[in-house]
Enzyme design. Structure first.
Site, short mmCIF file in Angstrom:
data_model
loop_
_atom_site.label_atom_id
_atom_site.label_comp_id
_atom_site.label_asym_id
_atom_site.label_seq_id
_atom_site.Cartn_x
_atom_site.Cartn_y
_atom_site.Cartn_z
N ASP A 77 -2.02 -3.41 -2.90
CA ASP A 77 -1.54 -2.44 -3.83
C ASP A 77 -2.42 -1.66 -4.57
OD1 ASP A 77 0.92 -0.83 -4.90
OD2 ASP A 77 0.32 -1.97 -6.62
N GLU A 81 7.25 -21.80 -3.40
CA GLU A 81 6.75 -21.32 -4.36
C GLU A 81 5.17 -21.00 -4.37
OE1 GLU A 81 10.55 -22.63 -5.51
OE2 GLU A 81 9.07 -23.82 -4.51
#
Length: 158
Positions: free
Chosen positions: A127, A113
């Site tokens: 991005d 995680e």
């Protein structure tokens, strides 16, 4: 060394954890994205056209920590008790470092995680900034520390 994600016939399987003890578990991961000085400056000034890069990357990483079992086939679905992400900007070497801490109380660890959250936070920076710099490079994603469970504590040596 036995590979616990394979049965005696070599077939993939999810590890059985019902007999494991419930313990407090913590994992810390770090990674970096190297980019241009222009991107670093725009991130610091908050002038990237897509918005507040680090705020969005933080939320994306936290969301990713909660969805790790949807991405990594043999991960158990966990009830996380906390997920935090901090960023450090290094102007000199032109990178942003993501440091993630994930916590739970359960029967299996949260290393995946933490690593997933770190990766996704850095991918989000990519991005949001790719229109300015397509040469960005994500690297050095690694587990720094983990605690809890049968195997005990781990601290990455420098």
């Amino acid at each position: 060394m036995d590979l616990s994600h394979f049965d005696k016939d070599g077939r993939a399987r999810m590890v059985e954890i019902s007999e494991k003890d419930v313990t407090k578990r913590i994992a810390v991961a770090k990674g970096r994205i190297y980019t241009s000085k222009e991107v670093i400056k725009k991130i610091e000034e908050g002038t990237v056209s897509k918005g507040n890069v680090l705020a969005v990357a933080r939320v994306a990483g936290i969301m990713a920590s909660k969805r790790t079992a949807d991405l990594i086939p043999m991960c158990h679905t966990l009830m996380l008790t906390g997920s935090d992400i901090d960023f450090v900007i290094n102007r000199e070497e032109s990178y942003v470092e993501s440091e993630v801490s994930v916590r739970t109380v359960g029967k299996t660890g949260v290393e995946m995680e933490a690593l997933t959250a770190c990766s996704v936070s850095l991918l989000t920076i990519y991005d949001m900034c790719k229109a300015i710099d397509k040469n960005m490079e994500i690297s050095n994603i690694k587990l720094i520390h983990k605690s809890g469970g049968k195997s005990g504590d781990f601290y990455r040596s420098l």
